[in-house]
Motif scaffolding. Structure first.
Motif, PDB file in Angstrom:
ATOM      1  N   ALA A 294       0.841  -1.197   0.000  1.00 13.46           N
ATOM      2  CA  ALA A 294       0.000   0.000   0.000  1.00 13.46           C
ATOM      3  C   ALA A 294       0.876   1.248   0.000  1.00 13.46           C
ATOM      4  N   THR A 295       0.504   2.221  -0.822  1.00 13.44           N
ATOM      5  CA  THR A 295       1.277   3.463  -0.900  1.00 13.44           C
ATOM      6  C   THR A 295       0.737   4.530   0.043  1.00 13.44           C
ATOM      7  N   ARG A 296      -0.526   4.426   0.404  1.00 10.49           N
ATOM      8  CA  ARG A 296      -1.121   5.419   1.296  1.00 10.49           C
ATOM      9  C   ARG A 296      -0.761   5.095   2.744  1.00 10.49           C
ATOM     10  N   ARG A 297      -0.358   6.089   3.484  1.00 11.40           N
ATOM     11  CA  ARG A 297       0.033   5.861   4.872  1.00 11.40           C
ATOM     12  C   ARG A 297      -1.092   6.170   5.864  1.00 11.40           C
ATOM     13  N   GLN A 298      -2.186   6.817   5.409  1.00 11.41           N
ATOM     14  CA  GLN A 298      -3.188   7.315   6.344  1.00 11.41           C
ATOM     15  C   GLN A 298      -3.835   6.211   7.172  1.00 11.41           C
ATOM     16  N   ARG A 299      -4.128   5.056   6.537  1.00  9.71           N
ATOM     17  CA  ARG A 299      -4.810   4.007   7.294  1.00  9.71           C
ATOM     18  C   ARG A 299      -3.918   3.470   8.415  1.00  9.71           C
ATOM     19  N   VAL A 300      -2.594   3.535   8.223  1.00 14.75           N
ATOM     20  CA  VAL A 300      -1.668   3.082   9.257  1.00 14.75           C
ATOM     21  C   VAL A 300      -1.555   4.127  10.359  1.00 14.75           C
ATOM     22  N   THR A 301      -1.365   5.381   9.955  1.00 15.91           N
ATOM     23  CA  THR A 301      -1.186   6.436  10.959  1.00 15.91           C
ATOM     24  C   THR A 301      -2.479   6.717  11.716  1.00 15.91           C
ATOM     25  N   ARG A 302      -3.632   6.452  11.098  1.00 18.39           N
ATOM     26  CA  ARG A 302      -4.902   6.604  11.816  1.00 18.39           C
ATOM     27  C   ARG A 302      -5.047   5.519  12.877  1.00 18.39           C
ATOM     28  N   PHE A 303      -4.565   4.315  12.558  1.00 18.68           N
ATOM     29  CA  PHE A 303      -4.665   3.216  13.514  1.00 18.68           C
ATOM     30  C   PHE A 303      -3.669   3.411  14.659  1.00 18.68           C
ATOM     31  N   PHE A 304      -2.417   3.748  14.310  1.00 16.43           N
ATOM     32  CA  PHE A 304      -1.395   4.025  15.322  1.00 16.43           C
ATOM     33  C   PHE A 304      -1.219   5.539  15.404  1.00 16.43           C
ATOM     34  N   ASP A 305      -2.186   6.197  16.053  1.00 11.23           N
ATOM     35  CA  ASP A 305      -2.233   7.656  15.992  1.00 11.23           C
ATOM     36  C   ASP A 305      -1.129   8.353  16.788  1.00 11.23           C
ATOM     37  N   THR A 306      -0.400   7.615  17.636  1.00  4.70           N
ATOM     38  CA  THR A 306       0.704   8.237  18.382  1.00  4.70           C
ATOM     39  C   THR A 306       2.055   7.981  17.722  1.00  4.70           C
ATOM     40  N   LEU A 307       2.057   7.244  16.622  1.00  7.31           N
ATOM     41  CA  LEU A 307       3.301   6.883  15.945  1.00  7.31           C
ATOM     42  C   LEU A 307       3.737   7.983  14.980  1.00  7.31           C
ATOM     43  N   ASP A 308       5.010   8.304  15.004  1.00  5.08           N
ATOM     44  CA  ASP A 308       5.578   9.249  14.044  1.00  5.08           C
ATOM     45  C   ASP A 308       5.503   8.616  12.653  1.00  5.08           C
ATOM     46  N   SER A 309       4.828   9.270  11.729  1.00  2.00           N
ATOM     47  CA  SER A 309       4.623   8.701  10.387  1.00  2.00           C
ATOM     48  C   SER A 309       5.940   8.412   9.673  1.00  2.00           C
TER      49      SER A 309
ATOM     50  N   ALA B 255      10.268   2.343   7.306  1.00  3.64           N
ATOM     51  CA  ALA B 255      10.154   0.878   7.328  1.00  3.64           C
ATOM     52  C   ALA B 255       9.534   0.358   6.034  1.00  3.64           C
ATOM     53  N   ARG B 256       8.530   1.070   5.528  1.00  3.38           N
ATOM     54  CA  ARG B 256       7.891   0.650   4.272  1.00  3.38           C
ATOM     55  C   ARG B 256       8.868   0.731   3.101  1.00  3.38           C
ATOM     56  N   ASN B 257       9.632   1.798   3.047  1.00  2.87           N
ATOM     57  CA  ASN B 257      10.602   1.950   1.960  1.00  2.87           C
ATOM     58  C   ASN B 257      11.665   0.858   2.003  1.00  2.87           C
ATOM     59  N   GLU B 258      12.083   0.489   3.206  1.00  2.60           N
ATOM     60  CA  GLU B 258      13.107  -0.551   3.338  1.00  2.60           C
ATOM     61  C   GLU B 258      12.595  -1.901   2.858  1.00  2.60           C
ATOM     62  N   ILE B 259      11.367  -2.274   3.239  1.00  6.77           N
ATOM     63  CA  ILE B 259      10.833  -3.558   2.804  1.00  6.77           C
ATOM     64  C   ILE B 259      10.535  -3.531   1.310  1.00  6.77           C
ATOM     65  N   ASP B 260      10.152  -2.373   0.781  1.00  6.85           N
ATOM     66  CA  ASP B 260       9.910  -2.248  -0.662  1.00  6.85           C
ATOM     67  C   ASP B 260      11.204  -2.482  -1.432  1.00  6.85           C
ATOM     68  N   GLU B 261      12.308  -1.927  -0.945  1.00  8.59           N
ATOM     69  CA  GLU B 261      13.606  -2.137  -1.599  1.00  8.59           C
ATOM     70  C   GLU B 261      14.021  -3.606  -1.528  1.00  8.59           C
ATOM     71  N   GLU B 262      13.809  -4.224  -0.376  1.00  4.53           N
ATOM     72  CA  GLU B 262      14.172  -5.637  -0.225  1.00  4.53           C
ATOM     73  C   GLU B 262      13.377  -6.521  -1.185  1.00  4.53           C
ATOM     74  N   LEU B 263      12.079  -6.292  -1.279  1.00  2.34           N
ATOM     75  CA  LEU B 263      11.243  -7.102  -2.164  1.00  2.34           C
ATOM     76  C   LEU B 263      11.548  -6.833  -3.630  1.00  2.34           C
ATOM     77  N   SER B 264      11.885  -5.603  -3.966  1.00  2.98           N
ATOM     78  CA  SER B 264      12.248  -5.269  -5.350  1.00  2.98           C
ATOM     79  C   SER B 264      13.515  -6.010  -5.763  1.00  2.98           C
ATOM     80  N   ARG B 265      14.481  -6.115  -4.850  1.00  4.41           N
ATOM     81  CA  ARG B 265      15.694  -6.882  -5.144  1.00  4.41           C
ATOM     82  C   ARG B 265      15.362  -8.356  -5.354  1.00  4.41           C
TER      83      ARG B 265
END
Length: 278
Positions: free
Chosen positions: A40-55, A61-71
């Motif tokens: 998923a490219t949209r972050r809102q559903r994650v940040t809405r669920f974890f509303d105290t988490l720094d986006s 973390a998403r970018n890192e796993i995206d790079e790993e899977l792309s490799r």
């Protein structure tokens, strides 16, 4: 030709102590050696669920796993005929790990189209395609029914269709007095991710109430209890507020935010009940 596919759901779990997670992607390996993934490219559903988490933590973390899977896409492509190697690599990828990005237990499906299978899994597990507006509104109806059950009001309401033989509209909660609809309550889900869907759903109900009013079939008090979008979704909030204003401009219509405390919601419901039926 049918393909057998193994898949796993990618989950974001920032606080292992609570075990709470959000599904954000799918990885899939077909028995022809084809490996695919979607995040998923949209972050809102994650940040809405974890509303105290720094986006920024989630984005990194998403970018890192995206790079790993792309490799891995390149690795799988270059070893496409070595199915045993690919299966073991896939198992290694999804094995339990102590990170914020984790994978579910694998599932298996058969499909004639690998791309469509990936999209179907993504829509179901990430976008919750089963949770249509009808599903969401049924949930709101159940919640309202439970709320009414805490008072002496629930038994006074029944599900009815208001209108006539040529046009009628279903309301889940209608209170009748002297053979007339004194109050009709409709929970309305307006928490869609796209502003256009909020406008479309709101416009549809505006048209329905207007038509009932024109035929003098509208309840004396029509109360919409609305589920709004997240406060951080500025475009969606703008659409929601416009829909609420448009509905409230219709004579005999009131709109209340479903997020208000239960005591206040009950107060708004009682406010629309004729005094002689209290």
């Amino acid at each position: 030709m049918n393909y057998i596919c193994n898949y796993s759901i990618l989950r974001f779990l920032p606080y292992p102590e609570t075990g709470e997670f959000v599904n954000i992607g799918i990885v899939l390996l077909a028995n022809n050696g084809e490996f695919r993934f979607k995040i998923a490219t949209r972050r809102q559903r994650v940040t809405r669920f974890f509303d105290t988490l720094d986006s920024k933590i989630y984005i990194r973390a998403r970018n890192e796993i995206d790079e790993e899977l792309s490799r891995l896409v390149g690795f799988f492509a270059s070893h496409r005929n070595e199915l045993n190697l690919l299966v073991s690599t896939f198992k290694h990828l999804i094995q339990p790990r102590e990170t914020m990005m984790r994978f579910s237990e694998p599932g298996t499906l058969t499909t004639a189209n690998i791309g469509e299978a990936l999209e179907t899994l993504f829509e179901h597990y990430v976008n919750h395609s089963f949770a249509s507006k009808e599903y969401q509104e049924k949930t709101l109806e159940r919640q309202l029914g439970s709320l009414l059950a805490t008072t002496d009001l629930k038994q006074r309401y029944t599900e009815r269709r208001l209108g006539d033989s040529e046009y009628d509209v279903r309301f889940p909660f209608v209170l009748m007095a002297d053979d007339q609809a004194a109050q009709a309550i409709k929970p309305l889900y307006l928490g869609h991710d796209e502003p256009a869907r909020i406008y479309d759903h709101g416009d549809a109900w505006t048209a329905r109430i207007t038509r009932l009013k024109r035929g003098q079939r509208q309840a004396k008090d029509t109360l919409f209890i609305t589920e709004p979008p997240g406060e951080d979704q500025s475009k969606q909030v703008k659409a929601y507020e416009e829909v609420v204003r448009t509905l409230a401009e219709i004579e005999g219509v009131r709109v209340v935010n479903a997020k208000r405390p239960s005591r206040e919601l009950i107060g708004e419901i009682r406010r629309g009940i004729p005094p002689t039926t209290h």
